[in-house]
Write a protein that holds these residues in place. Sequence first.
Motif, PDB file in Angstrom:
ATOM      1  N   THR A 130       0.816  -1.216   0.000  1.00 17.09           N
ATOM      2  CA  THR A 130       0.000   0.000   0.000  1.00 17.09           C
ATOM      3  C   THR A 130       0.845   1.260   0.000  1.00 17.09           C
ATOM      4  OG1 THR A 130      -1.726  -1.174   1.227  1.00 17.09           O
ATOM      5  CG2 THR A 130      -1.845   1.217   1.187  1.00 17.09           C
ATOM      6  N   TRP A 131       1.866   1.298   0.824  1.00 18.10           N
ATOM      7  CA  TRP A 131       2.674   2.515   0.944  1.00 18.10           C
ATOM      8  C   TRP A 131       3.508   2.751  -0.309  1.00 18.10           C
ATOM      9  CZ3 TRP A 131       4.381   4.427   6.351  1.00 18.10           C
ATOM     10  CH2 TRP A 131       3.350   4.229   7.281  1.00 18.10           C
ATOM     11  N   ILE A 132       4.044   1.701  -0.903  1.00 19.37           N
ATOM     12  CA  ILE A 132       4.835   1.878  -2.126  1.00 19.37           C
ATOM     13  C   ILE A 132       3.932   2.247  -3.301  1.00 19.37           C
ATOM     14  CG2 ILE A 132       6.372   0.756  -3.788  1.00 19.37           C
ATOM     15  CD1 ILE A 132       7.637   1.562  -1.086  1.00 19.37           C
ATOM     16  N   ALA A 133       2.749   1.654  -3.368  1.00 25.12           N
ATOM     17  CA  ALA A 133       1.806   2.025  -4.428  1.00 25.12           C
ATOM     18  C   ALA A 133       1.393   3.491  -4.292  1.00 25.12           C
ATOM     19  CB  ALA A 133       0.578   1.121  -4.379  1.00 25.12           C
ATOM     20  N   THR A 134       1.157   3.930  -3.070  1.00 26.65           N
ATOM     21  CA  THR A 134       0.805   5.334  -2.831  1.00 26.65           C
ATOM     22  C   THR A 134       1.939   6.248  -3.273  1.00 26.65           C
ATOM     23  OG1 THR A 134      -0.593   4.718  -0.946  1.00 26.65           O
ATOM     24  CG2 THR A 134       0.138   7.010  -1.065  1.00 26.65           C
ATOM     25  N   THR A 135       3.153   5.878  -2.918  1.00 28.80           N
ATOM     26  CA  THR A 135       4.314   6.672  -3.314  1.00 28.80           C
ATOM     27  C   THR A 135       4.433   6.744  -4.831  1.00 28.80           C
ATOM     28  OG1 THR A 135       5.483   6.007  -1.301  1.00 28.80           O
ATOM     29  CG2 THR A 135       6.823   6.875  -3.100  1.00 28.80           C
ATOM     30  N   ARG A 136       4.225   5.624  -5.493  1.00 29.80           N
ATOM     31  CA  ARG A 136       4.353   5.601  -6.956  1.00 29.80           C
ATOM     32  C   ARG A 136       3.361   6.562  -7.614  1.00 29.80           C
ATOM     33  NH1 ARG A 136       6.126   3.284 -11.429  1.00 29.80           N
ATOM     34  NH2 ARG A 136       4.690   2.698 -13.091  1.00 29.80           N
ATOM     35  N   VAL A 137       2.134   6.574  -7.136  1.00 30.58           N
ATOM     36  CA  VAL A 137       1.149   7.495  -7.699  1.00 30.58           C
ATOM     37  C   VAL A 137       1.575   8.940  -7.473  1.00 30.58           C
ATOM     38  CG1 VAL A 137      -1.225   8.329  -7.519  1.00 30.58           C
ATOM     39  CG2 VAL A 137      -0.769   5.874  -7.516  1.00 30.58           C
ATOM     40  N   LEU A 138       2.047   9.235  -6.282  1.00 31.36           N
ATOM     41  CA  LEU A 138       2.421  10.607  -5.944  1.00 31.36           C
ATOM     42  C   LEU A 138       3.600  11.111  -6.768  1.00 31.36           C
ATOM     43  CD1 LEU A 138       2.053  10.440  -2.061  1.00 31.36           C
ATOM     44  CD2 LEU A 138       0.590  11.708  -3.637  1.00 31.36           C
ATOM     45  N   VAL A 139       4.521  10.227  -7.157  1.00 36.24           N
ATOM     46  CA  VAL A 139       5.696  10.686  -7.905  1.00 36.24           C
ATOM     47  C   VAL A 139       5.490  10.622  -9.416  1.00 36.24           C
ATOM     48  CG1 VAL A 139       7.261  10.032  -6.045  1.00 36.24           C
ATOM     49  CG2 VAL A 139       6.879   8.443  -7.924  1.00 36.24           C
ATOM     50  N   THR A 140       4.558   9.782  -9.882  1.00 33.08           N
ATOM     51  CA  THR A 140       4.370   9.682 -11.328  1.00 33.08           C
ATOM     52  C   THR A 140       3.286  10.613 -11.859  1.00 33.08           C
ATOM     53  OG1 THR A 140       2.850   7.799 -11.056  1.00 33.08           O
ATOM     54  CG2 THR A 140       5.181   7.294 -11.431  1.00 33.08           C
ATOM     55  N   GLU A 141       2.283  10.907 -11.047  1.00 34.19           N
ATOM     56  CA  GLU A 141       1.192  11.757 -11.536  1.00 34.19           C
ATOM     57  C   GLU A 141       1.681  13.133 -11.989  1.00 34.19           C
ATOM     58  OE1 GLU A 141      -1.878  14.652 -11.710  1.00 34.19           O
ATOM     59  OE2 GLU A 141      -0.345  14.587 -10.141  1.00 34.19           O
ATOM     60  N   PRO A 142       2.609  13.798 -11.258  1.00 37.63           N
ATOM     61  CA  PRO A 142       3.047  15.136 -11.690  1.00 37.63           C
ATOM     62  C   PRO A 142       3.877  15.140 -12.976  1.00 37.63           C
ATOM     63  CG  PRO A 142       3.456  14.801  -9.350  1.00 37.63           C
ATOM     64  CD  PRO A 142       3.129  13.461  -9.937  1.00 37.63           C
ATOM     65  N   ARG A 143       4.353  13.985 -13.428  1.00 40.80           N
ATOM     66  CA  ARG A 143       5.212  13.986 -14.617  1.00 40.80           C
ATOM     67  C   ARG A 143       4.454  13.725 -15.916  1.00 40.80           C
ATOM     68  NH1 ARG A 143       8.638   8.472 -13.137  1.00 40.80           N
ATOM     69  NH2 ARG A 143       7.388   6.968 -14.332  1.00 40.80           N
ATOM     70  N   ASP A 144       3.153  13.612 -15.850  1.00 42.58           N
ATOM     71  CA  ASP A 144       2.358  13.381 -17.050  1.00 42.58           C
ATOM     72  C   ASP A 144       1.166  14.334 -17.086  1.00 42.58           C
ATOM     73  OD1 ASP A 144       1.336  12.344 -19.385  1.00 42.58           O
ATOM     74  OD2 ASP A 144       0.356  10.631 -18.410  1.00 42.58           O
ATOM     75  N   PRO A 145       1.255  15.424 -17.839  1.00 47.90           N
ATOM     76  CA  PRO A 145       2.371  15.796 -18.723  1.00 47.90           C
ATOM     77  C   PRO A 145       3.524  16.403 -17.941  1.00 47.90           C
ATOM     78  CG  PRO A 145       0.682  17.483 -18.802  1.00 47.90           C
ATOM     79  CD  PRO A 145       0.129  16.380 -17.926  1.00 47.90           C
ATOM     80  N   LEU A 146       4.688  16.413 -18.574  1.00 50.24           N
ATOM     81  CA  LEU A 146       5.875  16.971 -17.936  1.00 50.24           C
ATOM     82  C   LEU A 146       5.682  18.469 -17.719  1.00 50.24           C
ATOM     83  CD1 LEU A 146       8.728  16.211 -16.993  1.00 50.24           C
ATOM     84  CD2 LEU A 146       9.539  16.837 -19.281  1.00 50.24           C
ATOM     85  N   PRO A 147       5.766  18.925 -16.473  1.00 49.96           N
ATOM     86  CA  PRO A 147       5.497  20.352 -16.203  1.00 49.96           C
ATOM     87  C   PRO A 147       6.654  21.245 -16.625  1.00 49.96           C
ATOM     88  CG  PRO A 147       6.184  19.261 -14.203  1.00 49.96           C
ATOM     89  CD  PRO A 147       6.073  18.172 -15.247  1.00 49.96           C
ATOM     90  N   ALA A 148       6.361  22.513 -16.805  1.00 54.41           N
ATOM     91  CA  ALA A 148       7.413  23.492 -17.041  1.00 54.41           C
ATOM     92  C   ALA A 148       8.275  23.592 -15.783  1.00 54.41           C
ATOM     93  CB  ALA A 148       6.803  24.851 -17.370  1.00 54.41           C
ATOM     94  N   PRO A 149       9.584  23.801 -15.928  1.00 53.76           N
ATOM     95  CA  PRO A 149      10.461  23.854 -14.750  1.00 53.76           C
ATOM     96  C   PRO A 149       9.995  24.847 -13.691  1.00 53.76           C
ATOM     97  CG  PRO A 149      11.781  23.730 -16.742  1.00 53.76           C
ATOM     98  CD  PRO A 149      10.354  23.906 -17.192  1.00 53.76           C
ATOM     99  N   GLU A 150       9.444  25.969 -14.127  1.00 53.24           N
ATOM    100  CA  GLU A 150       9.029  26.977 -13.152  1.00 53.24           C
ATOM    101  C   GLU A 150       7.800  26.546 -12.349  1.00 53.24           C
ATOM    102  OE1 GLU A 150       7.501  28.356 -17.255  1.00 53.24           O
ATOM    103  OE2 GLU A 150       9.292  27.397 -16.409  1.00 53.24           O
ATOM    104  N   ASP A 151       7.073  25.543 -12.842  1.00 48.06           N
ATOM    105  CA  ASP A 151       5.897  25.059 -12.117  1.00 48.06           C
ATOM    106  C   ASP A 151       6.228  23.962 -11.103  1.00 48.06           C
ATOM    107  OD1 ASP A 151       4.289  26.776 -13.557  1.00 48.06           O
ATOM    108  OD2 ASP A 151       3.851  25.295 -15.118  1.00 48.06           O
ATOM    109  N   VAL A 152       7.445  23.429 -11.177  1.00 48.61           N
ATOM    110  CA  VAL A 152       7.804  22.271 -10.365  1.00 48.61           C
ATOM    111  C   VAL A 152       7.816  22.566  -8.863  1.00 48.61           C
ATOM    112  CG1 VAL A 152       9.669  20.645  -9.827  1.00 48.61           C
ATOM    113  CG2 VAL A 152       9.015  21.058 -12.201  1.00 48.61           C
TER     114      VAL A 152
END
Length: 231
Positions: free
Chosen positions: A168-190
């Motif tokens: 559960t904890w690793i799946a939660t982490t995976r969602v939290l780190v992959t969701e912001p990269r699709d689409p790839l944000p502009a550097p200033e939005d990071v």
Amino acid sequence: MSEQSRRAQKKALTRAHVRETAQRLFAERGFDGVTIVDVAAAADVAVQTVFNHFATKEELYWSERTPWVVGPETAVRERPAGVPALRALREHLVAAVADHVEGLATPEGRRLVTVMGSSPGLQSAERELVHETERRLRAALLEAWTGRGAEEPRPVRPEVTAGLVAATWIATTRVLVTEPRDPLPAPEDVPGLAAAARELAARLFVRLEADVTEQFVRGRPPVAAEVLRAC
């Protein structure tokens, strides 16, 4: 320096040279556009030399890029005395989520996402690395709760709880780190995305930790799904 030390140093330098050459080619051409033969030619080594150091092209791509695989396990195994395993894990994962998202502003982080996005093979390899992270974490938690000098309180059913927490904890982490990269944000939005990801991660893992700890007393596995629905 002994002959054995010189050989080891030469081997390490060759491995680093092959890795750096390959990762430069992957960034330039995409993962699927580069072969092991291409890597060997660009590095000016034999094809067998590449395979002597890296069993697969996927391993070559991920080399030196996966500290996150052992991070959760290490956080549990190397936690300070008196710190519960779940607290150490929570603190590590919250920081790791923010670090991963912040990396989307760097050239290296952006290259990683772009190259992976164009290769189903790399995406599959990443999922296998996530499973390896989960397996390692489960073993570390089980050791914390059943091994020599096991912490108290501990789960009534440590095997089940360790498996559920890791999954559960690793799946939660995976969602939290992959969701912001699709689409790839502009550097200033990071920075804003990283701050939001850290805040959400903190809230989720605090609730998950409380749920699991409560089950130590009740004597049944944590109801993680109920916690997530309440967020």
